[in-house]
Scaffold this motif. Structure first.
Motif, short mmCIF file in Angstrom:
data_model
loop_
_atom_site.label_atom_id
_atom_site.label_comp_id
_atom_site.label_asym_id
_atom_site.label_seq_id
_atom_site.Cartn_x
_atom_site.Cartn_y
_atom_site.Cartn_z
N VAL A 215 0.85 -1.19 0.00
CA VAL A 215 0.00 0.00 0.00
C VAL A 215 0.89 1.25 0.00
O VAL A 215 0.96 1.96 -0.98
N MET A 220 5.33 0.89 6.24
CA MET A 220 4.32 1.29 7.19
C MET A 220 3.19 0.28 7.34
O MET A 220 2.70 0.05 8.44
N CYS A 221 2.74 -0.31 6.23
CA CYS A 221 1.48 -1.07 6.31
C CYS A 221 1.67 -2.55 6.58
O CYS A 221 0.81 -3.19 7.17
N ARG A 225 4.42 -8.36 3.76
CA ARG A 225 5.29 -9.23 4.57
C ARG A 225 5.34 -10.66 4.03
O ARG A 225 4.36 -11.19 3.50
N PHE A 234 9.68 -7.49 5.54
CA PHE A 234 8.86 -6.59 4.75
C PHE A 234 9.55 -6.36 3.41
O PHE A 234 10.69 -5.86 3.38
N TYR B 204 -3.65 9.17 7.29
CA TYR B 204 -3.78 7.73 7.01
C TYR B 204 -4.25 6.94 8.22
O TYR B 204 -4.78 5.85 8.08
N PRO B 262 4.72 -2.08 11.32
CA PRO B 262 3.78 -2.59 12.31
C PRO B 262 4.37 -3.79 13.06
O PRO B 262 5.09 -4.58 12.47
N VAL B 275 -5.46 -11.47 8.05
CA VAL B 275 -4.83 -10.99 9.28
C VAL B 275 -3.95 -9.84 8.84
O VAL B 275 -3.04 -10.03 8.04
N LEU B 276 -4.26 -8.64 9.29
CA LEU B 276 -3.47 -7.51 8.83
C LEU B 276 -3.22 -6.50 9.94
O LEU B 276 -3.84 -6.56 11.00
N SER B 277 -2.28 -5.61 9.67
CA SER B 277 -1.95 -4.60 10.67
C SER B 277 -2.99 -3.50 10.65
O SER B 277 -3.66 -3.27 9.63
N ASN B 279 -2.25 -0.44 10.63
CA ASN B 279 -1.76 0.51 9.63
C ASN B 279 -2.28 0.19 8.24
O ASN B 279 -2.69 1.08 7.50
N GLU B 280 -2.26 -1.09 7.87
CA GLU B 280 -2.75 -1.45 6.53
C GLU B 280 -4.26 -1.22 6.42
O GLU B 280 -4.74 -0.60 5.47
N THR B 283 -5.03 2.56 6.57
CA THR B 283 -4.52 3.29 5.41
C THR B 283 -5.38 3.01 4.18
O THR B 283 -5.68 3.92 3.39
N ARG B 284 -5.77 1.74 4.00
CA ARG B 284 -6.62 1.42 2.86
C ARG B 284 -7.91 2.25 2.87
O ARG B 284 -8.37 2.72 1.84
#
Lengths: 276, 491
Positions: A215, A220-221, A225, A234, B204, B262, B275-277, B279-280, B283-284
């Protein structure tokens, strides 16, 4: 920044864009990528820099039409602008004098391989390249790769060009006939899985360049990973290149499908809208 | 003090206009908010602000203390009693000016500051009367919004303009605050932003239902009017190094590049699809507009969403999940409500909107379907230990308490590590063991001459207002540094 100065089709679904990005052209090294975005409502996608012209202040990107953003890019003409371009990102390839380097690129992965082939050769390595595609017209950048390689082998799945067979067959033949000190492999994740297995069998240190969902692209996002050597890495800041034998390709392949459904329906809508 | 604004005749008269006892009998004025059932389906701002009448009424509660302890709780030292009394005197424009002397972003701080842990915690009402404090945050927000709506936004005065070029890296709260003070001191300030929009975490990270993007745009436009140059899509450390910028004539640098990578928990299944952070996820939605029609970025619409963590980011994520259509949106937190780091108001908002809280619970593994998509989380019950040496009660797993729960999305909000790009790009830059930039705690200078840093790249993970405070303190130190350089070169 972002203005398209030249565009050419390399195959039906693969095209090359040369865009104005003077600072990036000056700063980029082999292995670097950029993030681009089209329009206010566009998404950010990573693209490896295939070549750069410092004098002209341009970088070249090779793109395969897959999703909405690559289709939108394909629809842009010379003179038009890519809204956002940022980079160069990622860690550059470690270019050292190793001896004989085997460079293996499949499909659109041949484009990011090109600057590595070029740099490896310039560093005094003997470069043997294998480039492959399903069929003749998917084998791109042949002349450019040839210009920087001591030997070049071309493989196609259907035998329409070069030798018939998978990229691994071409690689194995070279490995048997030469002492290979290092290998580089770039292509679809499934291809890299098998090229890695091959070079692992022969104990050849190998680098793979991974292309994942991103992204922000600046660490950052965490969308990018991957597991490398049992650790989460990452791709955007630790990569995009990793020791090929340590990458968990099955996880990589799964994660590439994370947004498949949404991407597929978005693409169908896009194609429908633009065709009308 | 001779020029104490407290001694001005209008203010003395105002103090005498109502007895202190009468003031203390007034109830704290509640913030207007959109009803929970309406708001949980849209992105409109939840808090709708005070009306002028409500603001005046609330300001009457303030006792205009001789020793205003509230100010001790403010990281940027806003002259709180003065602006509150200006509200009581219905002099709203002056109130805005007062705040802006020390805080150029009142519309943001009035919305996202943890006032209950800062100015409002040291307010006389809280500290001495055991009553709800004066609603300083709500009043700050009212003042900022009033000024904005009046169309006469006060642009801070710029001292003599000089030709000294200063770079600010990152346009988040730390960078914006530093840029504003540097611009006021006459420097030629350029802000470099890595993303395609300005505002950093304000854009974000924090959702629009808490901080609308239009508010950030307004505050940024003030900086532009003050002559600050904004450059987007420019990653210092990649697009250009600090040394490159020095060659271009930049003489001092403020690094506010923020939190980066993250953190995950390193439990099995954490790299499954779904499963995501935080931040992701955020931000999306917040930066890329994934939930809006016509936007290309996709987002996963979970029906049963587990959000791991108890901070503000976790509350933002879980409330975002509700707005994206979750039928079940859960906070999974290993401690209890008492230890939860999120603001009380955010926790309450989440509860009101129907978020379920699974406290004293910790995920230990995620499981998936045959396509690698998460479909279950294994949870373990926790209990709190006696206080340890640090005075904190540690969560301890209860043996054999594991159970499975169906989920289709997990958002992990257990913290972030500092962004590695700048630290990696500067040789010999001193870092802490947490990989944050090592700075002097007062001056915010690093071991590299002329390079200052603040916000999450120094703190690891803190609040907007602490980042702004860092930016301001650093810019004062940068001013001193640059003036000293000037003297040295003149000699």
């Amino acid at each position: 920044m972002g203005k398209i100065v030249h565009k050419e089709n390399l195959s039906e679904n693969v095209f090359k864009l040369e865009i104005e990005a003077p600072i990036i052209a000056r700063k980029r090294k082999a292995g670097h990528f950029v993030l681009i975005k089209i329009g206010d409502q566009g998404e950010r996608i990573p693209l490896t820099i295939s070549s750069a012209n410092e004098q002209k202040g341009t970088i070249s990107l090779v793109v395969q039409k897959v999703g909405v953003t690559s289709h939108k890019l394909a629809a842009l003409k010379a003179g038009e602008e890519v809204t956002d371009v940022v980079g160069p990102l990622g860690q550059p390839t470690e270019i050292e004098h190793k001896g004989t380097v085997l460079c293996a690129g499949g499909g659109v992965g041949i484009a990011p391989l090109l600057p590595i082939v070029e740099a490896m050769k310039a560093k005094g390595n003997k470069v043997i390249s294998v480039i492959a595609g399903r069929t003749k017209e998917l084998v791109i950048l042949e002349n450019e790769i040839r210009a920087h390689s001591d030997e070049l082998v071309i493989m196609t799945d259907d035998g329409s060009y070069g030798q018939k067979g998978l990229i691994t067959a071409g690689m194995e033949e070279i490995i048997r006939n030469h002492t290979i000190d290092m290998a580089v492999t770039i292509g679809p994740a499934v291809m890299m899985k098998f090229t890695s297995l091959l070079t692992k069998k022969y104990n050849i240190p190998t680098i793979a360049s991974l292309n994942t969902i991103m992204v922000d692209g600046t660490g950052m996002c965490g969308a990018c990973r991957v597991t490398v050597g049992g650790m989460t890495k990452f791709v955007c800041v630790d990569g995009p290149e990793f020791h090929a034998h340590e990458v968990d390709y099955d996880e990589l392949l799964t994660r590439l499908n994370a947004y498949n459904d949404a991407e597929q329906s978005a693409l169908e809508n896009f194609v429908k809208e633009t065709d009308v | 003090m001779m020029n104490d604004p407290r001694n001005e005749p209008w203010r003395e008269a105002l103090r005498k206009s109502m007895k202190a006892r009468e003031r203390t009998l007034l109830e704290r004025t509640a913030m207007n908010e959109v009803p929970a059932q309406t708001r949980r389906t849209n992105y409109d701002e939840v808090n709708t602000g005070y009306t002028a009448e409500m603001a005046v009424q609330e300001s009457q509660r303030c006792l205009d203390c001789k020793n205003p302890t509230c100010m001790e709780g403010c990281p940027v030292n806003i002259d709180i009693p003065t602006f509150v009394k200006q509200i009581e005197a219905r002099n709203f424009a002056e109130a805005a000016k007062t705040i802006k002397q020390t805080n150029i972003f009142p519309a943001i701080c009035g919305r996202v500051c943890p006032q209950e842990a800062q100015c409002e915690s040291t307010c006389f009402y809280t500290a001495k009367l055991n009553k709800p404090s004066v609603a300083i945050g709500n009043l700050e927000r009212f003042t900022a919004d009033y000024e904005q709506q009046s169309g006469h936004v006060h642009i801070p005065e710029i001292k003599t303009v000089n030709d000294i070029k200063v770079a600010v890296i990152g346009s988040g709260p730390a960078g914006l605050a530093a840029a504003s003070d540097l611009a006021m001191n006459g420097y030629k300030v350029t802000i470099f932003e890595a993303l395609h929009e300005f505002g950093g975490v304000l854009k974000y990270g924090i959702p629009e239902f808490r901080l609308p993007n239009s508010i950030i745009e307004q505050e940024i436009s003030v900086l532009k009017e003050m002559g600050v140059t904004f450059i987007k899509n420019f990653i210092v450390g990649k697009t250009a190094t600090i040394d490159d910028l020095k060659e271009e004539g930049f003489e001092a640098f403020f690094v506010g590049s923020g939190a980066g990578l993250p953190r995950f928990m390193n439990i099995p299944g954490e790299n499954l699809i779904g499963v995501l952070s935080a931040n992701e996820y955020l931000t999306r939605v917040n930066l890329m507009g994934a939930h809006k029609p016509g936007h290309d970025t996709p987002v996963l619409y979970g029906k049963k969403v587990a959000v791991i963590g108890g901070g503000n980011t976790a509350m933002d994520s879980v409330r975002t999940a509700l707005r994206l259509g979750a039928e079940k949106a859960m906070i999974i937190y290993r401690r209890s409500f008492d230890e939860m780091p999120a603001r009380k108001e955010e926790i309450q908002h989440a509860k009101d909107e129907g978020v379920e809280f699974l406290n004293l619970t910790n995920p230990v593994e995620y499981k998936s379907d045959d396509k690698g998509r998460v479909n279950k989380v294994i949870l373990q019950k926790m209990e709190l230990s006696e206080k340890d040496a640090s005075g904190r009660r540690r969560p301890v797993p209860i043996e054999n308490s594991e159970y499975e729960m169906d989920i289709d999305l997990a958002v992990v909000c257990v913290g972030v590590s500092p962004n590695p790009i700048i630290p990696q790009s500067i040789t010999n830059l001193e870092l802490t063991k947490w990989d944050t930039i090592q700075v002097d705690p007062e001056q915010f200078n690093s071991n590299i001459p002329g390079l200052f840093a603040g916000g999450d790249i120094v703190r690891g993970g803190a609040t907007v207002i602490l980042a702004m405070g860092d930016g301001r303190k650093a810019s004062a130190a940068m001013h001193q540094y640059l003036q000293k350089q000037l003297v040295t070169t003149d000699n």
